[in-house]
Design a protein around this motif. Sequence first.
Motif, mmCIF file in Angstrom:
data_model
loop_
_atom_site.group_PDB
_atom_site.id
_atom_site.type_symbol
_atom_site.label_atom_id
_atom_site.label_comp_id
_atom_site.label_asym_id
_atom_site.label_seq_id
_atom_site.Cartn_x
_atom_site.Cartn_y
_atom_site.Cartn_z
ATOM 1 N N ASN A 1 0.852 -1.182 0.000
ATOM 2 C CA ASN A 1 0.000 0.000 0.000
ATOM 3 C C ASN A 1 0.889 1.234 0.000
ATOM 4 O O ASN A 1 1.480 1.585 1.023
ATOM 5 C CB ASN A 1 -0.908 -0.007 1.237
ATOM 6 C CG ASN A 1 -1.942 1.100 1.214
ATOM 7 O OD1 ASN A 1 -1.800 2.089 0.495
ATOM 8 N ND2 ASN A 1 -2.991 0.934 2.003
ATOM 9 N N SER A 2 0.993 1.908 -1.130
ATOM 10 C CA SER A 2 1.870 3.068 -1.248
ATOM 11 C C SER A 2 1.392 4.235 -0.395
ATOM 12 O O SER A 2 2.190 5.062 0.046
ATOM 13 C CB SER A 2 1.967 3.510 -2.715
ATOM 14 O OG SER A 2 0.680 3.818 -3.234
ATOM 15 N N ALA A 3 0.081 4.292 -0.117
ATOM 16 C CA ALA A 3 -0.445 5.380 0.700
ATOM 17 C C ALA A 3 -0.171 5.150 2.183
ATOM 18 O O ALA A 3 -0.008 6.101 2.947
ATOM 19 C CB ALA A 3 -1.953 5.524 0.476
ATOM 20 N N ALA A 4 -0.119 3.897 2.594
ATOM 21 C CA ALA A 4 0.169 3.551 3.996
ATOM 22 C C ALA A 4 1.040 2.298 4.000
ATOM 23 O O ALA A 4 0.574 1.201 4.275
ATOM 24 C CB ALA A 4 -1.120 3.319 4.767
ATOM 25 N N PRO A 5 2.326 2.460 3.663
ATOM 26 C CA PRO A 5 3.187 1.282 3.494
ATOM 27 C C PRO A 5 3.376 0.453 4.759
ATOM 28 O O PRO A 5 3.503 -0.758 4.695
ATOM 29 C CB PRO A 5 4.516 1.877 3.020
ATOM 30 C CG PRO A 5 4.476 3.312 3.442
ATOM 31 C CD PRO A 5 3.033 3.712 3.387
ATOM 32 N N GLY A 6 3.381 1.098 5.943
ATOM 33 C CA GLY A 6 3.467 0.352 7.195
ATOM 34 C C GLY A 6 4.749 -0.443 7.345
ATOM 35 O O GLY A 6 4.746 -1.511 7.957
ATOM 36 N N ASP A 7 5.844 0.074 6.807
ATOM 37 C CA ASP A 7 7.095 -0.670 6.826
ATOM 38 C C ASP A 7 7.694 -0.718 8.229
ATOM 39 O O ASP A 7 8.014 0.312 8.805
ATOM 40 C CB ASP A 7 8.099 -0.066 5.838
ATOM 41 C CG ASP A 7 8.055 1.455 5.773
ATOM 42 O OD1 ASP A 7 7.011 2.025 6.093
ATOM 43 O OD2 ASP A 7 9.072 2.062 5.381
ATOM 44 N N ARG A 8 7.841 -1.931 8.751
ATOM 45 C CA ARG A 8 8.327 -2.127 10.107
ATOM 46 C C ARG A 8 9.319 -3.284 10.155
ATOM 47 O O ARG A 8 9.140 -4.283 9.454
ATOM 48 C CB ARG A 8 7.164 -2.404 11.067
ATOM 49 C CG ARG A 8 6.131 -1.285 11.097
ATOM 50 C CD ARG A 8 5.011 -1.575 12.074
ATOM 51 N NE ARG A 8 3.966 -0.550 12.002
ATOM 52 C CZ ARG A 8 4.005 0.608 12.617
ATOM 53 N NH1 ARG A 8 5.060 0.915 13.368
ATOM 54 N NH2 ARG A 8 3.026 1.481 12.519
ATOM 55 N N VAL A 9 10.319 -3.123 10.985
ATOM 56 C CA VAL A 9 11.289 -4.207 11.175
ATOM 57 C C VAL A 9 10.613 -5.347 11.927
ATOM 58 O O VAL A 9 9.978 -5.142 12.957
ATOM 59 C CB VAL A 9 12.520 -3.709 11.963
ATOM 60 C CG1 VAL A 9 13.467 -4.863 12.257
ATOM 61 C CG2 VAL A 9 13.240 -2.621 11.187
ATOM 62 N N TRP A 10 10.769 -6.544 11.402
ATOM 63 C CA TRP A 10 10.208 -7.731 12.047
ATOM 64 C C TRP A 10 11.312 -8.531 12.728
ATOM 65 O O TRP A 10 11.215 -8.878 13.889
ATOM 66 C CB TRP A 10 9.458 -8.575 11.020
ATOM 67 C CG TRP A 10 8.632 -9.669 11.621
ATOM 68 C CD1 TRP A 10 7.594 -9.523 12.493
ATOM 69 C CD2 TRP A 10 8.787 -11.068 11.396
ATOM 70 N NE1 TRP A 10 7.078 -10.756 12.825
ATOM 71 C CE2 TRP A 10 7.778 -11.721 12.161
ATOM 72 C CE3 TRP A 10 9.637 -11.842 10.624
ATOM 73 C CZ2 TRP A 10 7.624 -13.110 12.166
ATOM 74 C CZ3 TRP A 10 9.492 -13.218 10.631
ATOM 75 C CH2 TRP A 10 8.500 -13.850 11.391
ATOM 76 N N GLN A 11 12.382 -8.826 11.990
ATOM 77 C CA GLN A 11 13.532 -9.531 12.537
ATOM 78 C C GLN A 11 14.779 -9.078 11.801
ATOM 79 O O GLN A 11 14.719 -8.701 10.625
ATOM 80 C CB GLN A 11 13.397 -11.055 12.364
ATOM 81 C CG GLN A 11 12.223 -11.687 13.078
ATOM 82 C CD GLN A 11 12.413 -11.742 14.574
ATOM 83 O OE1 GLN A 11 13.525 -11.686 15.075
ATOM 84 N NE2 GLN A 11 11.309 -11.866 15.299
ATOM 85 N N ILE A 12 15.912 -9.135 12.490
ATOM 86 C CA ILE A 12 17.206 -8.966 11.843
ATOM 87 C C ILE A 12 17.951 -10.276 12.013
ATOM 88 O O ILE A 12 18.168 -10.741 13.139
ATOM 89 C CB ILE A 12 18.012 -7.800 12.439
ATOM 90 C CG1 ILE A 12 17.267 -6.480 12.220
ATOM 91 C CG2 ILE A 12 19.401 -7.720 11.813
ATOM 92 C CD1 ILE A 12 17.966 -5.265 12.792
ATOM 93 N N LEU A 13 18.305 -10.901 10.904
ATOM 94 C CA LEU A 13 18.973 -12.193 10.917
ATOM 95 C C LEU A 13 20.223 -12.116 10.062
ATOM 96 O O LEU A 13 20.136 -11.894 8.847
ATOM 97 C CB LEU A 13 18.047 -13.290 10.399
ATOM 98 C CG LEU A 13 16.837 -13.628 11.281
ATOM 99 C CD1 LEU A 13 15.906 -14.595 10.557
ATOM 100 C CD2 LEU A 13 17.285 -14.236 12.602
#
Length: 467
Positions: A297-309
């Motif tokens: 969703n370009s209007a509300a991308p909601g990009d969040r870190v889930w895990q760093i591996l």
Amino acid sequence: MKTVRRAVAAAVAAGLLAACGSGGADDKAGNGASGGSSPSAGASPKPSVKAPEGFDTTKGWYASLDWLPEERVSSRPPVEAVPEAGVVAFLQRKGGSYVVEARDAVTGKLRWSSAQWQPPAPEDGEDEDVVPQLLVVNEDGREYVALWAYGKGKGEAASGAETSGDEESKVVSFVFYPADSSGKDVAPVRTVAIPADADKSGVTVDAGGNGVAVRWLRPMHAAPDSATIDISENRVQTYAEGKVELPPVCAGEGRDSCSSGEVAGLSPDGPVVALDTGGFGVGGVWLSRDAVPPGTNSAAPGDRVWQILGGHVIASWNPPKGVAGWGATAVMAVHDLKSGKLKTSLRCDTEAGPAYGLFKPVLSPNGRYAVAGTLAVDFERDQAHCLDDQAAAPVQLVSVGDDGIAYGYQKADSPSGYVPVAVPLDTGKAQALPKDAEIPFLSLQEAGGFELPGDGPGKQFVFHPRR
């Protein structure tokens, strides 16, 4: 969680363990006990499990955590694979203190054991002792085994200075040991105590990426404080709530857009900053908004870190319609930790599958593969699989080897509610194993670690070499 799988095999496992004896086995293996009432590991004769065909059950060694109380046996045991050193690290109790016991993954021989460590005291109103947690850290190509715990105490910060306040201050305490140590009573190479006023359940510690990230939520606060530990440089950097920024996301867009955030991990070029309003990256190096996966969703991308591996960030993005986690399936994306470049993405419900206490995101020993819930990734091929709906039966993955074969549990119409499966990551298709098969909860280059079924206090494990 006591399962039918445990109950069915409990008597068999007990008989096998009794056949091994409670004394002398450790000495035959050339190993010393960790100070408990019985040896904590031994060689053949040994108990065994019905393992997948890739493991040789005629060989191996076994170990136990006899001190573990019954109320803790349902959670993931304090046992960790240390792949580059080729050892398995155990948390053992010695009186009121704890030690790390590092054993060769193939032979079970004791490589090293740490000096005793006394964790912080319990918080007010708690009668139970604080039990530390094991953590394996990779920083600048070197492995460390750490113990950490949260409670009341006064320790030495990474800078060498004592923590502020009296001995009743709340701290997150760490001790770090080089994974390639040898001998007994190994002293920590670093001791860290970070002042942190939080509820015990509000403290999280991650060793993804290049070092250690710590987060804690103060009472009556909506966003966490965070800190990073640089082991080799002997430095701690703290970030108070509202002080974490990610230029240029924060520049010219109003303070509210960056009013709170946290450090999610460490990259080779600095901390990975994750903003509560969405967006993440490494300041001055890369931003998530420059690597948006398709189908979001370009209007509300909601990009969040889930895990760093390892050298990758696994992130959650909103699908074209709806919000991830609120009735909509997220787009899971893999980004390069150093550059932020998008490597691969797909829709995946990472919460699907049977509930089981052993699940946590893990890498294969060589770092090529990763499993996290229903998600499996081949970093070399930039390929991912989602096992949230394998013929309407989701799979939760537990471990993955250098051969690209992952193991987990699939929902099924059975007394336990699941069956064991193997998943070759070249196809991503689950293959049923015998219902009484045990799968490795730990995967090392030359061996797999299996939990012996049983009920009551304590836990027993067997390690079988790969064929």
